[in-house]
Enzyme design. Structure first.
Site, PDB file in Angstrom:
ATOM      1  N   THR A  86      20.236  37.957   8.223  1.00  0.00           N
ATOM      2  CA  THR A  86      20.431  39.455   9.132  1.00  0.00           C
ATOM      3  C   THR A  86      22.240  39.602   9.317  1.00  0.00           C
ATOM      4  OG1 THR A  86      19.288  38.414  11.370  1.00  0.00           O
ATOM      5  CG2 THR A  86      18.863  41.081   9.785  1.00  0.00           C
ATOM      6  N   THR A 122      16.565  38.482  14.035  1.00  0.00           N
ATOM      7  CA  THR A 122      17.722  39.163  14.843  1.00  0.00           C
ATOM      8  C   THR A 122      17.690  40.746  14.307  1.00  0.00           C
ATOM      9  OG1 THR A 122      17.613  36.958  15.309  1.00  0.00           O
ATOM     10  CG2 THR A 122      19.306  38.632  16.675  1.00  0.00           C
ATOM     11  N   ARG A 154      15.011  27.031  17.917  1.00  0.00           N
ATOM     12  CA  ARG A 154      16.225  25.990  17.769  1.00  0.00           C
ATOM     13  C   ARG A 154      16.295  25.271  16.016  1.00  0.00           C
ATOM     14  NH1 ARG A 154      16.331  22.854  22.814  1.00  0.00           N
ATOM     15  NH2 ARG A 154      14.662  22.946  22.559  1.00  0.00           N
ATOM     16  N   GLU A 155      17.136  25.145  15.559  1.00  0.00           N
ATOM     17  CA  GLU A 155      17.304  24.381  14.121  1.00  0.00           C
ATOM     18  C   GLU A 155      17.456  23.024  14.978  1.00  0.00           C
ATOM     19  OE1 GLU A 155      20.406  25.345  11.311  1.00  0.00           O
ATOM     20  OE2 GLU A 155      19.480  27.638  11.362  1.00  0.00           O
ATOM     21  N   PHE A 252      23.291  24.155  27.972  1.00  0.00           N
ATOM     22  CA  PHE A 252      24.191  24.696  27.410  1.00  0.00           C
ATOM     23  C   PHE A 252      25.008  24.293  28.125  1.00  0.00           C
ATOM     24  CE2 PHE A 252      20.804  25.496  24.805  1.00  0.00           C
ATOM     25  CZ  PHE A 252      20.739  25.798  23.986  1.00  0.00           C
ATOM     26  N   GLY A 260      28.961  27.389  16.984  1.00  0.00           N
ATOM     27  CA  GLY A 260      29.125  27.460  15.759  1.00  0.00           C
ATOM     28  C   GLY A 260      27.513  27.768  15.448  1.00  0.00           C
ATOM     29  N   CYS A 263      23.550  31.833  14.278  1.00  0.00           N
ATOM     30  CA  CYS A 263      22.961  32.509  14.976  1.00  0.00           C
ATOM     31  C   CYS A 263      24.122  33.425  16.331  1.00  0.00           C
ATOM     32  CB  CYS A 263      21.693  32.300  15.905  1.00  0.00           C
ATOM     33  SG  CYS A 263      20.349  32.091  14.783  1.00  0.00           S
ATOM     34  N   LYS A 323      25.523  21.381  14.858  1.00  0.00           N
ATOM     35  CA  LYS A 323      24.607  20.955  15.584  1.00  0.00           C
ATOM     36  C   LYS A 323      24.026  19.803  14.919  1.00  0.00           C
ATOM     37  CE  LYS A 323      20.671  23.691  16.653  1.00  0.00           C
ATOM     38  NZ  LYS A 323      20.047  23.515  17.469  1.00  0.00           N
TER      39      LYS A 323
HETATM   40  N1  LIG Z   1      17.697  29.606  11.997  1.00  0.00           N
HETATM   41  C1  LIG Z   1      18.010  30.254  13.130  1.00  0.00           C
HETATM   42  O1  LIG Z   1      17.539  28.489  13.506  1.00  0.00           O
HETATM   43  C2  LIG Z   1      17.300  31.657  13.915  1.00  0.00           C
HETATM   44  C3  LIG Z   1      16.577  31.338  15.277  1.00  0.00           C
HETATM   45  C4  LIG Z   1      16.454  32.611  15.228  1.00  0.00           C
HETATM   46  C5  LIG Z   1      16.388  33.490  14.434  1.00  0.00           C
HETATM   47  N2  LIG Z   1      16.582  33.590  12.876  1.00  0.00           N
HETATM   48  C6  LIG Z   1      16.935  35.074  12.662  1.00  0.00           C
HETATM   49  O2  LIG Z   1      16.006  34.627  11.450  1.00  0.00           O
HETATM   50  C7  LIG Z   1      16.334  35.951  10.713  1.00  0.00           C
HETATM   51  C8  LIG Z   1      16.066  34.974   9.248  1.00  0.00           C
HETATM   52  O3  LIG Z   1      17.595  33.435  10.151  1.00  0.00           O
HETATM   53  P1  LIG Z   1      17.581  32.225   9.019  1.00  0.00           P
HETATM   54  O4  LIG Z   1      18.334  30.946   8.768  1.00  0.00           O
HETATM   55  O5  LIG Z   1      15.640  31.833   8.620  1.00  0.00           O
HETATM   56  O6  LIG Z   1      17.536  33.122   7.247  1.00  0.00           O
HETATM   57  P2  LIG Z   1      18.077  32.027   5.491  1.00  0.00           P
HETATM   58  O7  LIG Z   1      19.281  32.380   5.105  1.00  0.00           O
HETATM   59  O8  LIG Z   1      18.130  31.067   6.306  1.00  0.00           O
HETATM   60  O9  LIG Z   1      16.699  32.327   5.381  1.00  0.00           O
HETATM   61  C9  LIG Z   1      16.499  33.868   5.185  1.00  0.00           C
HETATM   62  C10 LIG Z   1      15.627  33.916   3.641  1.00  0.00           C
HETATM   63  O10 LIG Z   1      15.041  35.422   3.430  1.00  0.00           O
HETATM   64  C11 LIG Z   1      14.950  35.475   2.030  1.00  0.00           C
HETATM   65  N3  LIG Z   1      15.233  37.043   1.705  1.00  0.00           N
HETATM   66  C12 LIG Z   1      16.045  38.143   1.439  1.00  0.00           C
HETATM   67  N4  LIG Z   1      15.264  39.125   1.570  1.00  0.00           N
HETATM   68  C13 LIG Z   1      14.307  38.876   1.110  1.00  0.00           C
HETATM   69  C14 LIG Z   1      13.157  40.012   0.561  1.00  0.00           C
HETATM   70  N5  LIG Z   1      13.340  41.424  -0.076  1.00  0.00           N
HETATM   71  N6  LIG Z   1      11.830  39.237   0.266  1.00  0.00           N
HETATM   72  C15 LIG Z   1      11.867  37.367   0.078  1.00  0.00           C
HETATM   73  N7  LIG Z   1      12.638  36.834   0.785  1.00  0.00           N
HETATM   74  C16 LIG Z   1      13.977  37.948   0.782  1.00  0.00           C
HETATM   75  C17 LIG Z   1      16.665  35.049   1.545  1.00  0.00           C
HETATM   76  O11 LIG Z   1      16.414  34.419  -0.382  1.00  0.00           O
HETATM   77  C18 LIG Z   1      16.614  33.454   2.375  1.00  0.00           C
HETATM   78  O12 LIG Z   1      15.463  32.261   1.628  1.00  0.00           O
HETATM   79  C19 LIG Z   1      18.685  36.271  10.719  1.00  0.00           C
HETATM   80  O13 LIG Z   1      17.983  37.282  11.388  1.00  0.00           O
HETATM   81  C20 LIG Z   1      18.268  34.407  11.832  1.00  0.00           C
HETATM   82  O14 LIG Z   1      19.198  35.926  13.119  1.00  0.00           O
HETATM   83  C21 LIG Z   1      17.418  32.345  12.753  1.00  0.00           C
END
Ligand SMILES: NC(=O)c1ccc[n+]([C@@H]2O[C@H](COP(=O)([O-])OP(=O)(O)OC[C@H]3O[C@@H](n4cnc5c(N)ncnc54)[C@H](O)[C@@H]3O)[C@@H](O)[C@H]2O)c1
Length: 438
Positions: A86, A122, A154-155, A252, A260, A263, A323
């Site tokens: 998102t 999110t 958290r990553e 934090f 950065g 999120c 990070k």
């Molecule tokens: N990265 C973090 O640390 C973190 C932590 C908490 C919440 N979030 C939230 O989780 C969500 C995902 O984040 P992320 O970092 O994993 O994203 P990302 O970009 O790493 O992964 C998203 C994946 O979804 C796939 N995708 C998109 N549309 C699709 C569909 N229709 N069918 C199948 N696959 C599809 C993409 O190819 C991609 O591999 C976001 O909303 C983010 O805000 C992320």
């Protein structure tokens, strides 16, 4: 329980793997077939400590599999999680929900029997309800509920965070969905992890409120660091003195170059957009966004102030990811700081333990194979990410390698006294700069 995880990125892959470890039968789906092919052949497309082992164990046990075909995965599932990206919508900062809605359309086509659709991405308040409308419109007679279940991992410590979260938040008003979600998280429930059931709107807002609060905490200590620099105080001690207060807590409160990552930047912006839309202004979040942007831009000035004329100066940059312990480069401070240094005429040589593959696509610099290679002949070293291997540099060797021993430590991993003793000119965040003692 059979689970389909739509989206196999940082959140989907970790959540899918960990849910299979809980004993569920999980299929991870991604439309990126290269990613799925890699996963099927045992390659992990991201760097996340411990993830490879969890995946290997659960694939071997037959509980975890990967596919680029959403249809069969959804047909078999009791719960379908949407974990797609998102990002910020180009131009206006709203969360781009196109991936979520596209996934909802595809899920709708394939529902078979009672299914709980769970928004793990999110998403702004009201999105789960919108997902329900999309599915209901496509399949008026399908049996399903839509719940919200934001992710707080958290990553860098994602596996531990998923296994032992501080809480699990579920937004639903349906008894059926509540029962399914209790079953999904049963191992955590047995561990007495708080399982917080709320309305969907509340659950969606909790995620943004939590991230905005953490971003505020970082921004607050960053501003305290600026005051420290003017009044000769030490921000590390200020943070410790504040953080030991149980009402505040020490996490934090690490001053740095500005937050950065994938999120905080996009989530603070999206919350701001929501607040504007509903005419409930959040001036604090507004200030956090602005202060943080200005801070990242100011970091190149800080470096220039320490070095004077930057033309043809060779700067070794250690750390590129936002990070440590991740290869994620999204919105990393390095992406604003390094181009600004280049613009001032500096030659940048960079090293990052895991982020360079992605960084090569984004940054025009020389990449080195190690920290020491980057340091050879450099006029200054800038520490941008606090990877453990940068905390333990052999300072004698560093000094011998560099043209001039100047360290600009934007993560405060060394200290003024230590660096003066080691013979470096040392500039950090919110601490008095020091000249070499010898
Ligand atoms: N990265 C973090 O640390 C973190 C932590 C908490 C919440 N979030 C939230 O989780 C969500 C995902 O984040 P992320 O970092 O994993 O994203 P990302 O970009 O790493 O992964 C998203 C994946 O979804 C796939 N995708 C998109 N549309 C699709 C569909 N229709 N069918 C199948 N696959 C599809 C993409 O190819 C991609 O591999 C976001 O909303 C983010 O805000 C992320």
């Amino acid at each position: 329980m059979r689970i389909a995880m739509i989206g196999t990125g940082y959140v989907g892959l970790v959540s899918g793997a960990c849910l299979s470890e809980f004993g569920h039968d999980v299929i991870c789906v991604d439309k990126d077939s290269t990613k799925i092919a890699a996963l099927k052949s045992g390659k992990i497309p991201i760097f996340e400590p411990g993830l490879e082992d969890v995946i290997a164990t659960n694939v071997k046990a037959g509980r975890l599999s990967f596919t680029d075909e959403l249809s069969s995965a959804v047909k078999q599932a009791d719960a379908v999680f949407i974990a797609v990206g998102t990002p910020s919508r180009r131009g206006d900062g709203h969360a781009d929900l196109s991936y979520v809605f596209a996934a909802a359309e595809e899920i709708a086509e394939n529902l078979d029997g009672y299914t709980v659709i769970v928004t793990k991405s999110t998403v702004p308040v009201g999105t789960s309800r919108k997902v329900e409308e999309i599915v209901r419109k496509a399949r008026p007679h399908a049996q399903f509920d839509v719940a919200s279940n934001p992710e707080f991992l958290r990553e860098g410590s994602a596996i531990e965070d998923f296994r032992r979260p501080d809480r699990v938040v579920v937004g639903t008003e349906s008894d059926g969905a509540r029962a399914v979600m209790k079953e999904v998280y049963r191992p955590l429930y047995l561990n007495e992890t708080p399982l917080l059931f709320t309305s969907r709107e509340t659950s969606e807002l909790i995620k943004y409120a939590a991230n905005a609060f953490l971003a505020t905490k970082i921004t607050f200590i960053n501003e305290m660091a600026d005051i420290c620099e003017k009044v000769n105080a030490d921000v590390q001690d200020v943070a410790r003195g504040m953080g030991l207060d149980g009402r505040i807590g020490g996490k934090f409160l690490h001053a740095g170059p500005g937050f950065g990552g994938s999120c905080f930047p996009k989530d603070t912006l999206a919350l701001l957009k929501t607040s504007q839309q509903v005419h409930a202004p959040t001036r604090i979040v507004d200030a956090v966004v602005q202060v943080n942007e200005a801070r990242k831009a100011h970091m190149a000035e800080k470096i220039a102030a320490a070095l004077g004329d930057m033309n043809d100066k060779c700067i070794a940059v250690l750390g590129l990811t936002f990070k440590p312990n991740t290869d994620d480069m999204r919105d990393a401070p390095s992406l604003s700081i390094i181009p600004a240094l280049r613009k001032k005429g500096a030659i940048v040589r960079a090293y990052d333990p895991e982020g360079m593959q992605e960084a090569r696509k984004l940054l025009d610099v020389q990449f080195s194979k190690s920290a020491y290679e980057a340091l050879g002949g450099a006029d200054a070293v800038v520490i941008l990410t606090e990877w453990n291997e940068f905390r333990a540099l052999d300072l004698k060797r560093v000094k011998a390698l560099m043209k001039s021993p100047v360290m600009i430590d934007l993560r405060n991993i060394y200290g003024p006294a230590q660096m003066a003793e080691a013979g470096f000119r040392y500039v950090s965040i919110g601490r008095a700069p020091t000249e070499p003692r010898r």
